[in-house]
Design an enzyme around this catalytic site. Structure first.
Site, PDB file in Angstrom:
ATOM      1  N   HIS A 197      74.340   9.561  29.665  1.00 15.83           N
ATOM      2  CA  HIS A 197      73.951  10.473  30.748  1.00 15.83           C
ATOM      3  C   HIS A 197      74.495  11.873  30.414  1.00 15.83           C
ATOM      4  O   HIS A 197      75.409  12.374  31.064  1.00 15.83           O
ATOM      5  CB  HIS A 197      74.492   9.957  32.081  1.00 15.83           C
TER       6      HIS A 197
ATOM      7  N   ASP B  63      82.732   5.240  38.428  1.00 13.23           N
ATOM      8  CA  ASP B  63      81.296   5.053  38.647  1.00 13.23           C
ATOM      9  C   ASP B  63      81.104   3.620  39.158  1.00 13.23           C
ATOM     10  O   ASP B  63      82.023   2.800  39.092  1.00 13.23           O
ATOM     11  CB  ASP B  63      80.545   5.288  37.312  1.00 13.23           C
TER      12      ASP B  63
HETATM   13  N1  NVA Z   1      75.935   4.254  35.881  1.00 12.67           N
HETATM   14  C1  NVA Z   1      75.048   4.678  36.937  1.00 12.67           C
HETATM   15  C2  NVA Z   1      74.970   6.173  36.979  1.00 12.67           C
HETATM   16  C3  NVA Z   1      74.099   6.726  38.062  1.00 12.67           C
HETATM   17  C4  NVA Z   1      74.017   8.217  38.037  1.00 12.67           C
HETATM   18  C5  NVA Z   1      73.670   4.076  36.704  1.00 12.67           C
HETATM   19  O1  NVA Z   1      73.208   4.076  35.559  1.00 12.67           O
HETATM   20  O2  NVA Z   1      73.071   3.580  37.652  1.00 12.67           O
HETATM   21  N1   CP Z   2      74.441  11.357  39.178  1.00 13.31           N
HETATM   22  C1   CP Z   2      73.119  11.199  39.126  1.00 13.31           C
HETATM   23  O1   CP Z   2      72.496  11.240  38.072  1.00 13.31           O
HETATM   24  O2   CP Z   2      72.539  11.037  40.353  1.00 13.31           O
HETATM   25  P1   CP Z   2      71.036  10.585  40.650  1.00 13.31           P
HETATM   26  O3   CP Z   2      70.919   9.159  40.208  1.00 13.31           O
HETATM   27  O4   CP Z   2      70.874  10.754  42.114  1.00 13.31           O
HETATM   28  O5   CP Z   2      70.100  11.472  39.877  1.00 13.31           O
END
Ligand code: NVA
Ligand code: CP
Length: 302
Positions: A129, A219
């Site tokens: 990310h 997270d």
């Molecule tokens: N680890 C989480 C991050 C969300 C922004 C996901 O991938 O769902």
């Molecule tokens: N942190 C983040 O990427 O949030 P969303 O899933 O809302 O885009």
């Protein structure tokens, strides 16, 4: 820099340049003299997973830069019915000036870049990310005035966030300490790279990782796409892998708390720690906008 697929592709100088431009764009917006360097440019935003922050910050960001953003849901695109990514990439390259994609496999993002001819931005995969971590680094630098030498601790699942924080933190000269259950460690190659290139540790001991931290990050225990594993994951994380007062007590004075959001209060973070650090957490969310505008300008300004 042609794409933003993962932070591993960027040099420390390129990351610093993005953070500097992000600070400048934030300042310009606050002082009402923002320019429109992407006038006439269009960004396609492909979403195969849900989003609040990424979708809104990219859409608003393009608008503020003078461009236009199209929200493209997997439910409506032919890619969702099996049209190959090679073809989608070449078609969309004829219409758009850039693509932001949120999906499952990192390979899909890499393939879009391989077969298309326009900049591709990773808006989250199971592996990485990068946009979030650019905003995170911007926020830590904003609050602490530096990154080099600070200790960044991540408590929780060794997921996309952990992977990108390790790479971004190490590239910027931070000490990175991960605390996670043995079966939920970050990507093995990323950890090997981090050990060879900086001050990196991964342990199952939360207190050891949090000791002396300048920023503690967490997270969710189950990411998007892992909903079916939620019960099993809860067993592995519950009662141990949580940012709470006891964990904060071993960190450095003035330690920041960070969360990419959405957060599950009472699971990876207590409500009281979250609310005590809400200012940092929502600065972090706001900075998605400024950091991504910097990325868009770097990649798409003619
Ligand atoms: N680890 C989480 C991050 C969300 C922004 C996901 O991938 O769902
Ligand atoms: N942190 C983040 O990427 O949030 P969303 O899933 O809302 O885009």
């Amino acid at each position: 820099m042609k794409h933003l697929l993962k932070l591993g592709d960027l040099t420390p100088q390129e990351i610093t340049d993005i953070l500097n431009l992000a600070d400048q764009l934030k300042y310009e917006k606050a002082h009402g003299f923002a320019s429109q360097p992407l006038k006439g440019k269009t960004l396609g935003m492909i979403f195969q997973k849900s989003s609040t922050r990424t979708r809104v910050s990219f859409e608003v960001g393009m608008y503020e830069l003078g461009g236009y953003a199209l929200f493209l849901s997997n439910r409506d695109l032919q890619i969702g019915r099996g049209e190959p990514v090679q073809d989608t990439a070449r078609v969309l390259s004829r219409y758009l000036d850039g693509i932001m994609i949120r999906t499952f496999e990192q390979k899909e993002v890499e393939d879009l870049a391989k077969y298309g001819s326009i900049p591709i931005i990773n808006g989250l995969t199971d592996y990485a990310h990068p946009c979030q971590v650019l905003a995170d680094l911007m926020t830590i630098r904003e609050h602490k005035k530096t990154l080099k030498g600070l200790k960044l601790c991540f408590i929780g699942d060794g997921n996309n966030m952990a992977n990108s924080l390790i790479v971004g933190g190490i590239k910027m000269g931070m000490k990175v300490a991960i605390a996670c259950p043995d079966n939920y460690q970050p990507d093995a190659e990323i950890m090997k790279w981090a050990r060879e290139n900086g001050d990196f540790t991964c342990t199952s001991d939360v207190m050891e990782a949090a000791k002396g931290a300048d920023a503690i990050y967490t997270d969710v225990w189950a990411s998007m796409g892992q909903e079916g594993e939620a019960a099993e994951r809860r067993k592995a994380f519950e009662g141990v892998y949580q940012v709470n007062d006891e964990v904060m007590a071993v960190a450095n004075a003035g330690c920041m708390v960070m969360h990419c959001l959405p957060a599950h209060r009472g699971e990876e973070i207590t409500d009281s720690v979250f609310e005590a650090h809400a200012n940092e957490i929502f600065d972090e969310a706001e900075n998605r906008l400024h950091a991504q505008k910097a990325v868009l300008v770097k990649l798409m300004k003619g």
